[in-house]
Design a protein around this motif. Structure first.
Motif, PDB file in Angstrom:
ATOM      1  N   LEU A 188       0.844  -1.200   0.000  1.00 45.09           N
ATOM      2  CA  LEU A 188       0.000   0.000   0.000  1.00 45.09           C
ATOM      3  C   LEU A 188       0.876   1.244   0.000  1.00 45.09           C
ATOM      4  N   THR A 231       0.092   7.392   1.139  1.00 39.30           N
ATOM      5  CA  THR A 231      -1.042   8.306   0.959  1.00 39.30           C
ATOM      6  C   THR A 231      -2.385   7.587   1.018  1.00 39.30           C
ATOM      7  N   THR A 232      -2.411   6.330   0.623  1.00 39.79           N
ATOM      8  CA  THR A 232      -3.657   5.560   0.711  1.00 39.79           C
ATOM      9  C   THR A 232      -4.059   5.370   2.161  1.00 39.79           C
ATOM     10  N   THR A 240      -5.143   8.680   3.700  1.00 33.89           N
ATOM     11  CA  THR A 240      -6.497   9.073   3.293  1.00 33.89           C
ATOM     12  C   THR A 240      -7.549   8.274   4.049  1.00 33.89           C
TER      13      THR A 240
END
Length: 124
Positions: free
Chosen positions: A38, A41-42, A45
């Motif tokens: 991953l 930033t995922t 968020t």
């Protein structure tokens, strides 16, 4: 309104509940990366979304945030159960169906819970 969690939201919340301690996005990312790749930033968020939903609280530390679960996994699950029951249309019938499906272990846990916290308006 209590919302159900998506797969990544669940993984993040499971991590937050398991550690029961404040954590940065990087802390959570390092743990989750063991199972799947991953981007930072995922995870950032999704943790921001969980904060917006009221499941995580946060405080700024430097240029980032440190997050913490607002309540326990058990309290969250109880909220989801209560909301599902409220939406069922016929609460009594829903409870009967629920009780019919309990395993012996779940029935024992329910009996123990009712000893600790009897239904309102009734005493032991």
């Amino acid at each position: 309104m209590v919302r159900g969690l998506g797969e990544l939201e669940s993984a993040i919340m499971d991590r937050m509940w398991a550690t029961n301690a404040p954590a940065s996005v990087r802390d959570v990312l390092e743990h989750i990366r063991k199972d799947r790749p991953l981007a930072y930033t995922t995870v950032m968020t999704v943790m921001d979304n969980l904060h917006t939903k009221g499941l995580l609280k946060r405080k700024p530390v430097g240029r980032a945030y440190i997050y913490e679960a607002v309540s326990s996994k058990e309290a969250y699950t109880a909220d989801v159960m209560r909301e599902s029951l409220a939406r069922s249309g016929n609460r009594a019938a829903t409870l009967v169906h629920f009780l019919e499906r309990l395993t012996p272990e779940e029935a024992s846990a329910l009996e123990a819970a009712l000893q600790v916290c009897p239904p309102r308006g009734r005493s032991q």
